[in-house]
Scaffold this motif. Structure first.
Motif, PDB file in Angstrom:
ATOM      1  N   GLU A  72      37.927   4.410   8.710  1.00 20.39           N
ATOM      2  CA  GLU A  72      39.375   4.502   8.894  1.00 20.39           C
ATOM      3  C   GLU A  72      39.790   3.471   9.945  1.00 20.39           C
ATOM      4  N   LYS A 122      41.513   0.473  12.134  1.00 18.52           N
ATOM      5  CA  LYS A 122      42.866   0.235  12.625  1.00 18.52           C
ATOM      6  C   LYS A 122      42.991  -1.215  13.081  1.00 18.52           C
ATOM      7  N   TYR A 166      34.855   4.933  14.311  1.00 16.14           N
ATOM      8  CA  TYR A 166      35.806   5.811  13.633  1.00 16.14           C
ATOM      9  C   TYR A 166      37.199   5.605  14.209  1.00 16.14           C
ATOM     10  N   ARG A 167      38.150   5.347  13.327  1.00 11.72           N
ATOM     11  CA  ARG A 167      39.570   5.226  13.687  1.00 11.72           C
ATOM     12  C   ARG A 167      39.815   4.247  14.835  1.00 11.72           C
ATOM     13  N   ASP A 198      34.061   6.108   3.424  1.00  8.91           N
ATOM     14  CA  ASP A 198      34.926   5.187   2.686  1.00  8.91           C
ATOM     15  C   ASP A 198      34.119   4.383   1.672  1.00  8.91           C
TER      16      ASP A 198
END
Length: 469
Positions: free
Chosen positions: A237, A239, A292-293, A444
């Motif tokens: 995820e 960014k 993550y993120r 993903d």
């Protein structure tokens, strides 16, 4: 001192004879041999009141006493007593010293034997623990469903798997022994191993149970010894300013591991040209990091502290101790490497895989808040952390790998956090380069990432329908 003793003896003798002080005379002389001679002269019995027989008895007694006195004085003066006693004392002393030396030798030998016995007891204890972790043999199911037998528990064509390899990751045979149900008080597994369905030809995009791990694909080999162990990952995820194709890598060999390398994609990773190099504020412990993120999550060196490092701002966004977690070699995976705390990401979020003293080495799974690192919930499993090579999370399920060195090993156990139940598996898994120090899942890409003896490899996976007990 000798003269004083002699005078005392003479005084006693004189006192013991009535009237001797008036009639006795003491003389001292030399006998020609360097020794003193003492002589007494006593007047004879001239008076009528002194009977001849009585005087003769006294004289004889005095002579006897004088003989004894002369012998004693001669021994004291000539050192005969010391000469007679010293050899005996020397012999006794020599014997005592020899016995003391023998006792010290016996003590050393017994100490060595005690240490050896302690070592054997410890070996037997470890062997007992290992045997307890093995389940009892199971009869084969009455019917065999149609499908690929290599994907069923116990159906590995290369040989069945076992829960744990020997220390150092070695097995007693080229093929891993089968998993047998053992101590029911510890490994509370079902009597019947649940069959998992064979993968379908359609690509399953939803959650499910792991039914197949494909052949490994090699992307790059590390150039130096610092890359023998490591961790590499992609953010499921991602960014801004980094996209989902960005590849991140940390070489974990070294006392101060702080460099994080970034590559635009897998091609740039293969060429070895990083586009971003970040210096982390605190050193990394082992191969348990996760992406993550937009943040790197990792364990600070020599502590149970978890750190969230935000890539966009290049700052520490959060830090928190993982309660009661073992660290720096207390509860690692079987290959070692201070892998006490392993962070993982799946479809449900961020997880920590670790153990505690209360769990006595059994794997504990914790669901973490990705923003604050707070523990939301924990589950204690029935499998020891140091008896498996590695672990990862898929769809809220923990999966463990049996061996880190055996080329043909298996994913041998799963634990479902939704039901709190564990079960044995036998999903084939390959360690192509025979020293796998890291395995993580990317929800993903639906792919496992691994670091196998300098090599960064990945595995596609297949998931079947979700099975609930």
């Amino acid at each position: 001192m000798q003269l004083l003793v002699t005078l005392l003896l003479v005084s006693c003798l004189l006192l013991g004879v009535p009237g001797a002080q008036d009639r006795a005379a003491l003389r001292r002389g030399s006998d020609g041999n360097g020794r003193c001679q003492y002589s007494f002269i006593v007047d004879g019995p001239l008076e009528a009141s002194c009977p001849v027989h009585a005087g003769a008895a006294e004289v004889e007694a005095l002579k006897s006493r004088m003989t004894l006195l002369e012998a004693l004085v001669a021994r004291l003066a000539g050192g005969e007593a010391g000469t007679a006693v010293r050899p005996g004392l020397q012999e006794a002393y020599t014997k005592v010293v020899e016995e003391k030396s023998q006792l010290q030798r016996d003590k050393g030998r017994l100490s060595t034997q005690v240490q050896e016995l302690h070592r054997r007891v410890e070996d037997l204890r470890q062997e007992a623990e290992r045997l307890k972790s093995r389940p009892c043999p199971q009869a084969p199911p009455p019917s065999t469903p149609q499908g690929d037998s290599s994907l069923r528990p116990g159906g590995n064509p290369g040989g069945p798997s076992h829960l744990a390899s020997k220390p150092g990751g070695q097995s007693s045979s080229p093929r891993e022994p089968s998993w047998h149900h053992g101590n029911a008080g510890y490994l509370e597994l079902k009597a019947e191993v649940t069959e998992v369905p064979a993968p379908t030809t359609e690509h399953n995009t939803g959650c499910g149970e792991l039914v197949a791990v494909m052949e490994p694909e090699t992307h790059r080999k590390a150039d130096t010894i610092a890359g023998k162990y490591g961790v590499w990952m992609q953010d499921p995820e991602a960014k801004d300013p980094f996209g989902p194709d960005m590849v991140w890598r940390i070489n974990t060999v070294g006392s101060e591991v702080r460099q994080l390398f970034g590559y635009e994609d897998l091609d740039q990773l293969a060429r070895g040209f990083p586009t971003k190099v970040l210096l982390l504020p605190e050193a990394v412990e082992s191969t348990g990091a996760a992406m993550y993120r937009g943040s790197l999550y990792y364990q600070r060196r020599r502590s149970r502290t978890l750190i969230r490092y935000e890539l966009a701002t290049e700052t520490v966004a959060a830090r928190r101790d993982l309660p009661h977690a073992g660290f720096h070699g207390q509860f690692p995976y079987s290959w070692g490497g201070y892998t006490d705390i392993d962070l993982a990401v799946d479809e449900q979020g961020l997880w920590a895989i670790y153990s505690t003293n209360k769990a006595k080495g059994a794997i504990v799974v914790a669901r973490l808040d990705p923003h604050s690192l707070e523990v939301k919930k924990t589950w204690e499993t029935n499998i020891r952390k140091n008896m498996v090579a590695n672990a990862f999370m898929i769809c809220g399920r923990l999966y463990t790998v049996a061996s880190y060195t055996l080329s043909d090993t298996t994913v041998n156990y799963s634990f479902d956090t939704a039901t709190g139940q564990g079960q044995a598996l036998s999903v084939p898994f390959k360690n192509r380069y025979s020293y796998n120090s890291m395995i993580d899942y990317n929800p993903d890409k639906r792919r496992l990432y691994a670091w196998d003896n300098y090599h960064m490899v990945s595995y596609d996976v297949r998931l079947g329908r979700q099975q609930r007990a």
